[in-house]
Design a protein around this motif. Structure first.
Motif, PDB file in Angstrom:
ATOM      1  N   ALA A 133     -19.300   7.860  14.244  1.00 56.79           N
ATOM      2  CA  ALA A 133     -18.585   9.112  14.068  1.00 56.79           C
ATOM      3  C   ALA A 133     -19.364  10.004  13.110  1.00 56.79           C
ATOM      4  N   VAL A 134     -19.626  11.235  13.544  1.00 55.80           N
ATOM      5  CA  VAL A 134     -20.334  12.225  12.727  1.00 55.80           C
ATOM      6  C   VAL A 134     -19.405  13.403  12.521  1.00 55.80           C
ATOM      7  N   HIS A 135     -19.226  13.790  11.252  1.00 52.30           N
ATOM      8  CA  HIS A 135     -18.282  14.858  10.916  1.00 52.30           C
ATOM      9  C   HIS A 135     -18.996  15.921  10.093  1.00 52.30           C
ATOM     10  N   ALA A 136     -18.820  17.187  10.511  1.00 48.90           N
ATOM     11  CA  ALA A 136     -19.385  18.319   9.779  1.00 48.90           C
ATOM     12  C   ALA A 136     -18.244  19.121   9.180  1.00 48.90           C
ATOM     13  N   SER A 137     -18.320  19.410   7.882  1.00 53.73           N
ATOM     14  CA  SER A 137     -17.262  20.166   7.202  1.00 53.73           C
ATOM     15  C   SER A 137     -17.871  21.311   6.421  1.00 53.73           C
TER      16      SER A 137
END
Length: 502
Positions: free
Chosen positions: A413-417
């Motif tokens: 899982a890759v998350h950009a914030s």
């Protein structure tokens, strides 16, 4: 630091300044000398004064004995001629004091107490001098036999001698203290003035130590002043050697800078020249694939040629980007000789860019390119604008996201914030739950061509330039990037100066 530890450090001579230690040592030696001189002076005066007192007691005893025994009738010993004020005379017979008195300053006779008579009765009668404390003070006494069979005791007060010795001691102490204070002040001034070249040498070394010497053109203009670098003295020799060392280092840095400039120019020129043949290779390979019948092995080989030409083209583009960044950084460095700091360069265009749609577009593109990863993003409802180049921001986002996809296994899982942080900063974080980056490799993760196959999986196709380009682009736009990593969570954090919210 606690007060007790500070006190212990101050009391430890090893923590003192050199000038302080020299002054303390000088004052300690002077104190010893003053003490020895005072002791010798006191001993000499004491011996002389006591000898003079013994002579005076002896002379008074002779005069008193002659007067006391010079007549068949009993006479008062204190009536003898030349009897001085304070003289003591006593007659002892059969260990009993029959007569004792002291001549007062006004010429009257003072009787001694019973306690004093007891002290006098215990004196040796061999003519030796003895010091005793009576009710009227300290006395130097002498007891000797007289022809009439009795014992004549004569004594003189020690007050004058003791006063003289006390005055001498007080004078020595006061003169020594005044001398030590004056010499301490003068010594401090002289020592500090003598050690001033060392301070100048230390200031120069400190100034050089704050310079960034690892990259860019560095002008080492700092030198030890000529007054502190004159050969012939210990400090002058050190200062002269230090200046010679700085000259040598400066020449080495210039040679290194010249070599780096030539290397950057070669990389830029070579990368530029490689673009045309690589484009031709790709074009002819595609044309051959579309127009000529090929066997399965031939088609596979041609496909490999196309893939490797694409990979080589990307590498060339990365090298060109780094060459432009180096050139822009060098321009800034040339404007401030002696430093290696960079700020906004020509790559950072002065316009406001909303980062939110860029994040959403980059995540969407990677989601299509690598569907085996789980892609999510979080952006605020209001625009988050920064003053930067939009094309540079796109490349930064794509490099960070593709780096997370490339170096993590499928299913990660890759998350950009994106958030607006206090202090006028925009924070962009790219987080994955992959295996993490080795702590040792984290120190060089932004270096060029740095790859650690064991740190993360799936390094196929990696050139080791992506994160270097990210760092260079952010520095050119006034931002920064950092990484924190542990098994199960790796976060790349981008900081960019944001524009005020509307």
């Amino acid at each position: 630091m606690s007060l007790s530890s500070t006190t212990r450090q101050l009391l430890h001579p090893g923590n003192w300044h050199l000038s302080t230690r020299l002054v303390v040592v000088m004052l300690a030696l002077l104190t010893v000398i003053c003490a020895l001189v005072g002791l010798v002076a006191y001993t000499t005066l004491s011996v002389t004064a006591n000898s003079q007192l013994d002579t005076a007691v002896q002379q008074a005893s002779v005069r008193t004995a002659a007067y006391y025994t010079g007549s068949p009738t009993q006479r008062d010993p204190l009536d003898a001629r030349a009897t001085s004020a304070g003289q003591l005379s006593a007659v002892l017979s059969d260990d009993v004091v029959h007569y004792a008195g002291i001549l007062a300053a006004d010429g009257t006779r003072q009787q001694l107490t019973i306690a004093d008579a007891t002290v006098l009765a215990a004196l040796p009668t061999d003519g030796t001098f003895t010091d005793k404390t009576l009710t009227l003070g300290d006395y130097r006494l002498q007891a000797q036999a007289v022809p009439n069979g009795g014992i004549l005791i004569t004594g003189l007060p020690r007050a004058a001698t003791e006063q003289t010795l006390s005055t001498l001691v007080l004078s020595i102490v006061l003169v020594s203290l005044a001398g030590l204070m004056a010499l301490g002040w003068a010594g401090t001034v002289i020592i500090r003035r003598s050690l001033r070249p060392l301070g100048q040498l230390s200031d120069t070394a400190t100034q050089v130590s704050t310079l960034r010497l690892d990259a860019g053109e560095v002008a080492l203009s700092a030198r030890v002043p000529d007054a502190a670098a004159r050969p012939g003295t210990e400090v002058g020799n050190v200062g002269n050697a230090f200046n010679a060392m700085l000259d040598n280092v400066s020449h080495a840095l210039q040679a290194r800078q010249h070599s780096e400039t030539k290397l950057r120019r070669f990389v830029a020129d070579a990368s530029h020249e490689l673009r045309t043949p690589l484009t031709a290779i790709r074009g002819y390979a595609e044309l051959l694939s579309m127009t000529e019948p090929l066997s399965d092995d031939g088609q596979t080989a041609l496909s490999r040629v196309q893939d490797q030409s694409v990979r080589m083209s990307r590498l060339v583009e990365d090298l060109l980007t780094l060459a432009r960044l180096d050139e822009a950084k060098q321009t800034v460095t040339d404007g401030a000789p002696g430093t290696a700091t960079t700020g906004n360069t020509a790559l950072a265009l002065s316009k406001s860019v909303n980062v939110s749609p860029l994040v959403m577009e980059a995540v969407s593109d990677l989601q299509v390119a690598t569907p085996d990863h789980q892609w999510t993003f979080a952006v605020p409802d209001e625009p988050v604008e920064v003053c930067a180049d939009d094309s540079a921001l796109r490349q930064i986002l794509l490099n960070l996201l593709s780096n997370a996809a490339k170096h993590t296994p499928a299913g990660t899982a890759v998350h950009a914030s994106l958030t607006r942080a206090p202090g006028g900063w925009c924070l962009l974080e790219v987080t994955d739950n992959g295996p993490g980056i080795d702590p040792d490799f984290q120190k060089i993760v932004f270096d060029r061509f740095s790859r650690a196959d064991q740190a993360r999986t799936g390094t196929t196709g990696s050139t080791g330039l992506g994160l270097s380009i990210v760092q260079g682009l952010l520095q050119a736009n006034g931002g920064s990037v950092s990484v924190t990593s542990a098994p199960g969570k790796t976060t790349f954090t981008v900081r960019l100066p944001s524009t005020p919210a509307h």
